[in-house]
Design a protein around this motif. Structure first.
Motif, PDB file in Angstrom:
ATOM      1  N   GLU A 178       0.803  -1.220   0.000  1.00 27.86           N
ATOM      2  CA  GLU A 178       0.000   0.000   0.000  1.00 27.86           C
ATOM      3  C   GLU A 178       0.840   1.276   0.000  1.00 27.86           C
ATOM      4  O   GLU A 178       0.416   2.297  -0.533  1.00 27.86           O
ATOM      5  CB  GLU A 178      -0.961  -0.017   1.183  1.00 27.86           C
ATOM      6  N   TYR A 179       2.005   1.242   0.614  1.00 31.26           N
ATOM      7  CA  TYR A 179       2.779   2.485   0.723  1.00 31.26           C
ATOM      8  C   TYR A 179       4.083   2.449  -0.060  1.00 31.26           C
ATOM      9  O   TYR A 179       4.639   3.481  -0.382  1.00 31.26           O
ATOM     10  CB  TYR A 179       3.051   2.814   2.197  1.00 31.26           C
ATOM     11  N   ALA A 180       4.605   1.280  -0.337  1.00 33.88           N
ATOM     12  CA  ALA A 180       5.884   1.239  -1.051  1.00 33.88           C
ATOM     13  C   ALA A 180       5.701   0.878  -2.527  1.00 33.88           C
ATOM     14  O   ALA A 180       6.670   0.777  -3.264  1.00 33.88           O
ATOM     15  CB  ALA A 180       6.827   0.254  -0.378  1.00 33.88           C
ATOM     16  N   GLY A 181       4.453   0.669  -2.949  1.00 36.49           N
ATOM     17  CA  GLY A 181       4.179   0.499  -4.371  1.00 36.49           C
ATOM     18  C   GLY A 181       4.452  -0.885  -4.939  1.00 36.49           C
ATOM     19  O   GLY A 181       4.473  -1.053  -6.149  1.00 36.49           O
ATOM     20  N   PHE A 182       4.627  -1.874  -4.077  1.00 36.88           N
ATOM     21  CA  PHE A 182       4.851  -3.229  -4.604  1.00 36.88           C
ATOM     22  C   PHE A 182       3.484  -3.860  -4.875  1.00 36.88           C
ATOM     23  O   PHE A 182       2.923  -4.549  -4.046  1.00 36.88           O
ATOM     24  CB  PHE A 182       5.685  -4.060  -3.635  1.00 36.88           C
ATOM     25  N   ASP A 183       2.966  -3.583  -6.065  1.00 34.47           N
ATOM     26  CA  ASP A 183       1.580  -3.960  -6.339  1.00 34.47           C
ATOM     27  C   ASP A 183       1.419  -5.394  -6.832  1.00 34.47           C
ATOM     28  O   ASP A 183       0.319  -5.924  -6.848  1.00 34.47           O
ATOM     29  CB  ASP A 183       0.940  -2.979  -7.334  1.00 34.47           C
ATOM     30  N   PHE A 184       2.493  -6.028  -7.258  1.00 37.20           N
ATOM     31  CA  PHE A 184       2.387  -7.413  -7.738  1.00 37.20           C
ATOM     32  C   PHE A 184       3.000  -8.365  -6.732  1.00 37.20           C
ATOM     33  O   PHE A 184       4.119  -8.132  -6.252  1.00 37.20           O
ATOM     34  CB  PHE A 184       3.180  -7.586  -9.038  1.00 37.20           C
ATOM     35  N   VAL A 185       2.303  -9.459  -6.423  1.00 37.54           N
ATOM     36  CA  VAL A 185       3.002 -10.571  -5.795  1.00 37.54           C
ATOM     37  C   VAL A 185       3.268 -11.556  -6.925  1.00 37.54           C
ATOM     38  O   VAL A 185       2.362 -12.058  -7.578  1.00 37.54           O
ATOM     39  CB  VAL A 185       2.225 -11.206  -4.626  1.00 37.54           C
ATOM     40  N   MET A 186       4.534 -11.737  -7.237  1.00 39.22           N
ATOM     41  CA  MET A 186       4.852 -12.580  -8.375  1.00 39.22           C
ATOM     42  C   MET A 186       4.861 -14.041  -7.979  1.00 39.22           C
ATOM     43  O   MET A 186       4.507 -14.907  -8.756  1.00 39.22           O
ATOM     44  CB  MET A 186       6.214 -12.194  -8.953  1.00 39.22           C
ATOM     45  N   ASP A 187       5.292 -14.307  -6.761  1.00 42.45           N
ATOM     46  CA  ASP A 187       5.446 -15.705  -6.389  1.00 42.45           C
ATOM     47  C   ASP A 187       5.437 -15.828  -4.873  1.00 42.45           C
ATOM     48  O   ASP A 187       5.904 -14.927  -4.172  1.00 42.45           O
ATOM     49  CB  ASP A 187       6.774 -16.228  -6.959  1.00 42.45           C
ATOM     50  N   VAL A 188       4.876 -16.924  -4.403  1.00 43.91           N
ATOM     51  CA  VAL A 188       5.016 -17.291  -3.004  1.00 43.91           C
ATOM     52  C   VAL A 188       5.505 -18.725  -3.022  1.00 43.91           C
ATOM     53  O   VAL A 188       4.929 -19.559  -3.736  1.00 43.91           O
ATOM     54  CB  VAL A 188       3.671 -17.231  -2.244  1.00 43.91           C
ATOM     55  N   CYS A 189       6.556 -19.026  -2.317  1.00 42.14           N
ATOM     56  CA  CYS A 189       7.018 -20.410  -2.344  1.00 42.14           C
ATOM     57  C   CYS A 189       7.709 -20.770  -1.039  1.00 42.14           C
ATOM     58  O   CYS A 189       8.008 -19.909  -0.214  1.00 42.14           O
ATOM     59  CB  CYS A 189       7.950 -20.654  -3.526  1.00 42.14           C
ATOM     60  N   GLY A 190       7.932 -22.037  -0.858  1.00 40.56           N
ATOM     61  CA  GLY A 190       8.633 -22.516   0.313  1.00 40.56           C
ATOM     62  C   GLY A 190      10.000 -23.039  -0.065  1.00 40.56           C
ATOM     63  O   GLY A 190      10.261 -23.364  -1.213  1.00 40.56           O
ATOM     64  N   VAL A 191      10.882 -23.069   0.921  1.00 43.72           N
ATOM     65  CA  VAL A 191      12.174 -23.724   0.765  1.00 43.72           C
ATOM     66  C   VAL A 191      12.391 -24.528   2.036  1.00 43.72           C
ATOM     67  O   VAL A 191      12.041 -24.077   3.124  1.00 43.72           O
ATOM     68  CB  VAL A 191      13.329 -22.706   0.598  1.00 43.72           C
ATOM     69  N   ASP A 192      12.939 -25.719   1.902  1.00 39.13           N
ATOM     70  CA  ASP A 192      13.075 -26.604   3.052  1.00 39.13           C
ATOM     71  C   ASP A 192      14.539 -26.701   3.477  1.00 39.13           C
ATOM     72  O   ASP A 192      15.400 -27.011   2.654  1.00 39.13           O
ATOM     73  CB  ASP A 192      12.532 -27.995   2.681  1.00 39.13           C
ATOM     74  N   TYR A 193      14.818 -26.421   4.744  1.00 45.09           N
ATOM     75  CA  TYR A 193      16.158 -26.626   5.307  1.00 45.09           C
ATOM     76  C   TYR A 193      15.986 -27.552   6.501  1.00 45.09           C
ATOM     77  O   TYR A 193      15.799 -27.082   7.633  1.00 45.09           O
ATOM     78  CB  TYR A 193      16.780 -25.299   5.753  1.00 45.09           C
ATOM     79  N   PRO A 194      16.032 -28.878   6.284  1.00 45.59           N
ATOM     80  CA  PRO A 194      15.646 -29.807   7.349  1.00 45.59           C
ATOM     81  C   PRO A 194      16.516 -29.718   8.596  1.00 45.59           C
ATOM     82  O   PRO A 194      16.063 -30.076   9.683  1.00 45.59           O
ATOM     83  CB  PRO A 194      15.794 -31.188   6.690  1.00 45.59           C
ATOM     84  N   THR A 195      17.752 -29.236   8.474  1.00 50.64           N
ATOM     85  CA  THR A 195      18.618 -29.232   9.649  1.00 50.64           C
ATOM     86  C   THR A 195      18.398 -28.004  10.516  1.00 50.64           C
ATOM     87  O   THR A 195      18.911 -27.920  11.619  1.00 50.64           O
ATOM     88  CB  THR A 195      20.098 -29.265   9.205  1.00 50.64           C
ATOM     89  N   ARG A 196      17.659 -27.052   9.993  1.00 52.46           N
ATOM     90  CA  ARG A 196      17.474 -25.814  10.742  1.00 52.46           C
ATOM     91  C   ARG A 196      16.366 -26.000  11.774  1.00 52.46           C
ATOM     92  O   ARG A 196      15.475 -26.828  11.607  1.00 52.46           O
ATOM     93  CB  ARG A 196      17.087 -24.705   9.760  1.00 52.46           C
ATOM     94  N   GLN A 197      16.394 -25.176  12.820  1.00 46.42           N
ATOM     95  CA  GLN A 197      15.368 -25.314  13.850  1.00 46.42           C
ATOM     96  C   GLN A 197      13.988 -24.985  13.278  1.00 46.42           C
ATOM     97  O   GLN A 197      13.024 -25.727  13.470  1.00 46.42           O
ATOM     98  CB  GLN A 197      15.706 -24.394  15.024  1.00 46.42           C
ATOM     99  N   LYS A 198      13.901 -23.855  12.597  1.00 47.74           N
ATOM    100  CA  LYS A 198      12.660 -23.558  11.873  1.00 47.74           C
ATOM    101  C   LYS A 198      12.924 -23.938  10.426  1.00 47.74           C
ATOM    102  O   LYS A 198      13.566 -23.191   9.696  1.00 47.74           O
ATOM    103  CB  LYS A 198      12.327 -22.077  11.999  1.00 47.74           C
ATOM    104  N   ARG A 199      12.388 -25.060  10.006  1.00 49.24           N
ATOM    105  CA  ARG A 199      12.948 -25.654   8.795  1.00 49.24           C
ATOM    106  C   ARG A 199      12.518 -24.999   7.495  1.00 49.24           C
ATOM    107  O   ARG A 199      13.192 -25.143   6.495  1.00 49.24           O
ATOM    108  CB  ARG A 199      12.676 -27.159   8.758  1.00 49.24           C
ATOM    109  N   PHE A 200      11.398 -24.297   7.481  1.00 46.79           N
ATOM    110  CA  PHE A 200      10.935 -23.758   6.195  1.00 46.79           C
ATOM    111  C   PHE A 200      11.178 -22.262   6.072  1.00 46.79           C
ATOM    112  O   PHE A 200      11.067 -21.524   7.043  1.00 46.79           O
ATOM    113  CB  PHE A 200       9.439 -24.017   6.005  1.00 46.79           C
TER     114      PHE A 200
END
Lengths: 183, 565
Positions: free
Chosen positions: B52-74
C-alpha cells in the motif's frame, strides 16, 4: 455353360472376391478414428502429425474424435501422471471394440526422464498398448510409422495377448469405485 | 542488470520508521536482489505496508524452501514487484514444521494458488487461507513431496477421481451441490477443454453460478527433478514447461543461473537468444490464436497458422536437430553456433510470416462471428488483473503496458526498436489483438537482430562453467582434463539465491534458484505466468455463459506443462 462364363466375366468387371476377415481388416485399418489424448508436449507434436505438412489423413485417420464412443484408436500423447491414470482407464473402457492404443513418446511409454513421485511409469501400467513410438517428442514421421505398424498388425491379425488378458487395474483394488461400473 | 550492493535506503528507512524495532534484516545479495528477512508474526503487516505504501503492487510468487537441519525448517518466500519503478523485493520468513503463517490472500488475490502449492509441496499452513487444500498432487497423496526427506521417485498410486467440488469460502455453500442448479464437469480429456484441464461448474440454465478448476493432472515434478539433476541437465526439463515456446524457458533458466554465477554471455549469444525467444513468441501466439479459434469453432485459422509453425520447426531443426524441445542454450551461452545461412533463412521466414499475420488478422479479428463471441466477454479490470498477478498479453490487454523487455531490458532489448501493444477493455477480443500485434513486433525484432548479428563467440569460455569444444577434448590433454573435471565435479555456482525473470510468451516467467554450492540446484522454483492467470478463472467466468467460459480458457492460453510443472 457359356452363360456361366458370361456371368463370371461380368461379375469380375464389378466385383472382387476375398475373405471376410481380410475385407473387414482392410476397412478397419484404413479408417482408424483416433482419439488424441494429448496431455503434454507430445500433444503439440501430434498437432503437427494432424497438420497440413504431415497429414495423418493420408493414412485414413483424419477423423479426430474427442469422444471415446466414436474412436477406435487411442493416441496417448504425453506424460500420464498418477492423477491422470484413472481417467485414462475410464476413457479406454468407454471405447468400443475393436480398439487400439498407440503410446506416443517416452513419457507415455515408460515415464521418460520423469522418474518422479507423481508420474506413472508408462501408460501400459494401466491400459494395454499396441504400439510404442519412441522419442521425446517423437518426430511426426515416427508417429506415422507407428500408425503404419498398427495398420500392418490389423492386416495380419497379429495376436494381442496384452489386450486379451487386460483387466482394469482399479476394479479389484477398489470395488466401489465408479470406474468399475463403466461398461 | 545493475548490481546494487546496498539495500535501497529510502525503502529501508520507511520500513524502519513504520515498524521501529530492529526486527527486520535487510540484505542485498551479491547479485543485487533485495531481501527483507522478517519474523513470521510481522510478515503480514510488512507485506501490507509494502503493497500500500511502497508500491509493490504485484506478488509474483510465493514459495517454500526446506532446510531440514534448521530449527525452523521452512522459508516462506514472497517475491514482490513494483510496476512503477520496476524494482523487486523479496520477503522471507522462517516457519517451523507444524507452525502456521498468516495468509497473504487478503492482500493480493493472486497469492491464493501459490500458497496452496506451498502447502501441498511442503505442508506449510497459511492461517486464514480460504481454501487451503492440495493443488498439484492427487487427493490420495500422502506427505509433502518437495521436503528434502521425500524421495524423488516414491510414487503413490491413485485409483479414483475427485467428484465435482468447489472452493470452501466462508460465505459460500461449500461443496454441497444446490439441487436448483445443474452441476457440470468438463475435462480432463473433454471435447471442449484443452488436454489436462478440468473445469467444474454449477449452471442455472446456461449461466455459471459458480465454477472451479482442478489442476495437477500434468504435475510431473519439475522442481523435484531439478533438485536431483546437475545444472545443465535441468535444461531439457525446462523445455517441457511451456512446450509451445520451449526455447524461452531454456533462456529464462540459463539467465537465472548465469546471474547467480555473475557472468555475462557474449553479444552473439545474447542476440541468438533474442532471435530464438522472439521466434518462440511468434509460434506460441500461433498456438494461442489458432486453438482459440478452434474453441470457437473456427478450424481454418489453426490449420493455416500451423503451416507457419512448421516452418519455424524446420528452422529449429536446421539449427540444432530438434523440432519442438530444442534445449539449445547452455549455462554460459549457446550449445553451438548457428549453421551458415541460418539467419538468412530466418529473415526469409519473417517475410512470409508478416503476410501470414496480416491474413490471420483479417480472418479472425475482422470476422463478425469472432467479434461477437469475444468482444466484451469476461473482461477483467486493471486492478483485478494486478491483484491476481496477471502478466504478459493478458495484462497488456487491460491497458497496462508492462513488459520486462522494456522495463527491465536484458540481452540488449533496449537497442531494438519495438513497441508494446496494449488493449483497453481486458476482454477476450483485446487479448487476441494484443497477441497478433505482438507477433508483428516480434517479427520486427527478429529482423533487426538478424541483420545486426554480432560476430564473435557463441559462449563464454570459462573452464569451470562451459565444456570445451569436442576438438579440444579429443585433441589435447588440457581439453580432456577440463572436460573430465567439469563432468565429474559439475558446474558449481556459489552459495546463494537469486530470482530472475524474463518476458515469456504468456507473461513473466520467473526462476527462483537457491544454491548450496553443490552441483545440483538446492531449490528451483518456477513462477509460471499462466498459473497466476488461471487461478482467477472461477471469478472471471462467474455469471457468464458456459460457452464464454470455454472461450475464456482458450484466451488465457493455459499450458499444462508450466501450470502443473
Amino acid at each position: 455353360m457359356s452363360d456361366q462364363k458370361n456371368l463370371d466375366d461380368m461379375s469380375r468387371s464389378f466385383a472382387l472376391t476375398t475373405k471376410l476377415d481380410a475385407i473387414v481388416a482392410w476397412g478397419q485399418r484404413n479408417a482408424l478414428w483416433p482419439l488424441p489424448y494429448g496431455t503434454a508436449c507430445c500433444g503439440i507434436e501430434l498437432m503437427s502429425v494432424m497438420g497440413p505438412k504431415y497429414d495423418l489423413a493420408r493414412f485414413g485417420a483424419e477423423v479426430v474424435r474427442f469422444s471415446p464412443r466414436q474412436a477406435d484408436l487411442l493416441l496417448v500423447a504425453g506424460t500420464i501422471t498418477e492423477k491422470m491414470a484413472p481417467i485414462l482407464v475410464r476413457i479406454y473402457e468407454q471405447m468400443l471394440e475393436p480398439k487400439y492404443v498407440l503410446s506416443m513418446g517416452a513419457c507415455a511409454s515408460s515415464g521418460g526422464f520423469y522418474r518422479a513421485y507423481h508420474v506413472l511409469q508408462g501408460c501400459d501400467k494401466v491400459i494395454p498398448v499396441d504400439v510404442y513410438v519412441p522419442g521425446c517428442p517423437p518426430t511426426p514421421e515416427a508417429v506415422l510409422d507407428g500408425v503404419m505398424t498398427l495398420q500392418k498388425m490389423i492386416k495380419d491379425r497379429t495376436p494381442r495377448p496384452w489386450k486379451d488378458n487386460w483387466k482394469s487395474p482399479y476394479t479389484e483394488s477398489n470395488p466401489n469405485s465408479e470406474l468399475g461400473q463403466v461398461r | 542488470m545493475a548490481s546494487a550492493t546496498h539495500f535501497p535506503e529510502v525503502l529501508k528507512s520507511d520500513v524502519l520508521a513504520k515498524f521501529g524495532a530492529e526486527q527486520f534484516k535487510f540484505v542485498t545479495t551479491p547479485v543485487g536482489d533485495n531481501v527483507i528477512e522478517a519474523p513470521k508474526a510481522s510478515t503480514h503487516a510488512l507485506l501490507q505496508y509494502l503493497k500500500e505504501y511502497a508500491g509493490f503492487d504485484f506478488v509474483m510468487d510465493v514459495c517454500g524452501v526446506d532446510y531440514p537441519t534448521r530449527q525452523k525448517r521452512f522459508d516462506v518466500v514472497y517475491h514482490l514487484f513494483n510496476s512503477k519503478d520496476f524494482t523487486r523485493v523479496r520477503v522471507k520468513a522462517q516457519v517451523a514444521d507444524g507452525e502456521s503463517i498468516p495468509t497473504a490472500t487478503n492482500i493480493w488475490k493472486g497469492a491464493d494458488w501459490f500458497e496452496r502449492e506451498a502447502y501441498d509441496m511442503f505442508g506449510i499452513v497459511f492461517d486464514g487461507h480460504p481454501n487451503l487444500r492440495k493443488i498439484l498432487t492427487h487427493h490420495q497423496f500422502e506427505g509433502h513431496p518437495l521436503r528434502k526427506d521425500y524421495e524423488a521417485d516414491a510414487q503413490q498410486h491413485c485409483d479414483s477421481v475427485m467428484p465435482i467440488h468447489f472452493n470452501n469460502t466462508p460465505d459460500q455453500r461449500g461443496d454441497l451441490l444446490d439441487n436448483r442448479f445443474v452441476p457440470i464437469n468438463i475435462g480432463p480429456s473433454h471435447p471442449a477443454m484443452h488436454g489436462t484441464l478440468r473445469v467444474m461448474a454449477e449452471l442455472d440454465g446456461e449461466t455459471i453460478v459458480r465454477a472451479n478448476c482442478e489442476i495437477g493432472f500434468l504435475h510431473r515434478c519439475f522442481e523435484k527433478m531439478a533438485e536431483t539433476h546437475p545444472y545443465n541437465q535441468v535444461i531439457p526439463y525446462t523445455d517441457r514447461l511451456n512446450y509451445c515456446s520451449a526455447p524461452m524457458n531454456n533462456v529464462g533458466y540459463c539467465k537465472t543461473v548465469e546471474r547467480l554465477l555473475d557472468v555475462t554471455i557474449p553479444p552473439r549469444a545474447q542476440a541468438m537468444r533474442v532471435v530464438l525467444c522472439e521466434l518462440s513468441r511468434v509460434i506460441d501466439h500461433i498456438i494461442a490464436v489458432g486453438t482459440g479459434g478452434v474453441d470457437l469453432g473456427a478450424l481454418t485459422a489453426f490449420f493455416h497458422l500451423f503451416t507457419y509453425r512448421e516452418k519455424v520447426y524446420s528452422l529449429f531443426e536446421k539449427l540444432c536437430g530438434a523440432r519442438l524441445t530444442v534445449s539449445m542454450t547452455r549455462v554460459g551461452g549457446m550449445a553451438q553456433n548457428a549453421p551458415d545461412g541460418w539467419f538468412d533463412d530466418v529473415l526469409a521466414f519473417c517475410d512470409e510470416m508478416s503476410d501470414g499475420v496480416d491474413e490471420i488478422s483479417k480472418l479472425m479479428l475482422d470476422n463478425k462471428i469472432f467479434i461477437k463471441r469475444t468482444q466484451g466477454v469476461c473482461p477483467i479490470s486493471q486492478q483485478d488483473a494486478i491483484s491476481w498477478g496477471y502478466t504478459g498479453p493478458l495484462l497488456r490487454a487491460t491497458g497496462i503496458a508492462q513488459d520486462l523487455r522494456k522495463s527491465n531490458p536484458y540481452y540488449g532489448y533496449e537497442q531494438y526498436n519495438f513497441s508494446i501493444p496494449t488493449g483497453s477493455n481486458g476482454d477476450i477480443y483485446d487479448r487476441y489483438c494484443v497477441r497478433i500485434e505482438e507477433m508483428r513486433q516480434s517479427i520486427s525484432i527478429i529482423r533487426q537482430a538478424c541483420k545486426n548479428m554480432p560476430g564473435g563467440d557463441y559462449t563464454i569460455r570459462d573452464k569451470g562453467i562451459v565444456l570445451p569444444e569436442k576438438k579440444d577434448v579429443y585433441g589435447n590433454i588440457e581439453g580432456l582434463m577440463n572436460h573430465f573435471m567439469l563432468v565429474i565435479k559439475g558446474l558449481r555456482p556459489p552459495v546463494g539465491e537469486v530470482y530472475d525473470a524474463t518476458e515469456a510468451a504468456n507473461g513473466e516467467l520467473g526462476f527462483y534458484l537457491v544454491s548450496d554450492g553443490s552441483a545440483n540446484p538446492y531449490r528451483l522454483k518456477v513462477r509460471p505466468p499462466c498459473f497466476a492467470i488461471y487461478q482467477s478463472f472461477p471469478e472471471v467466468v462467474k455469471g457468464s455463459m458456459l460457452a464464454d467460459a470455454i472461450a475464456t480458457v482458450a484466451s488465457m492460453n493455459v499450458i499444462a506443462g508450466e501450470l502443473d510443472r
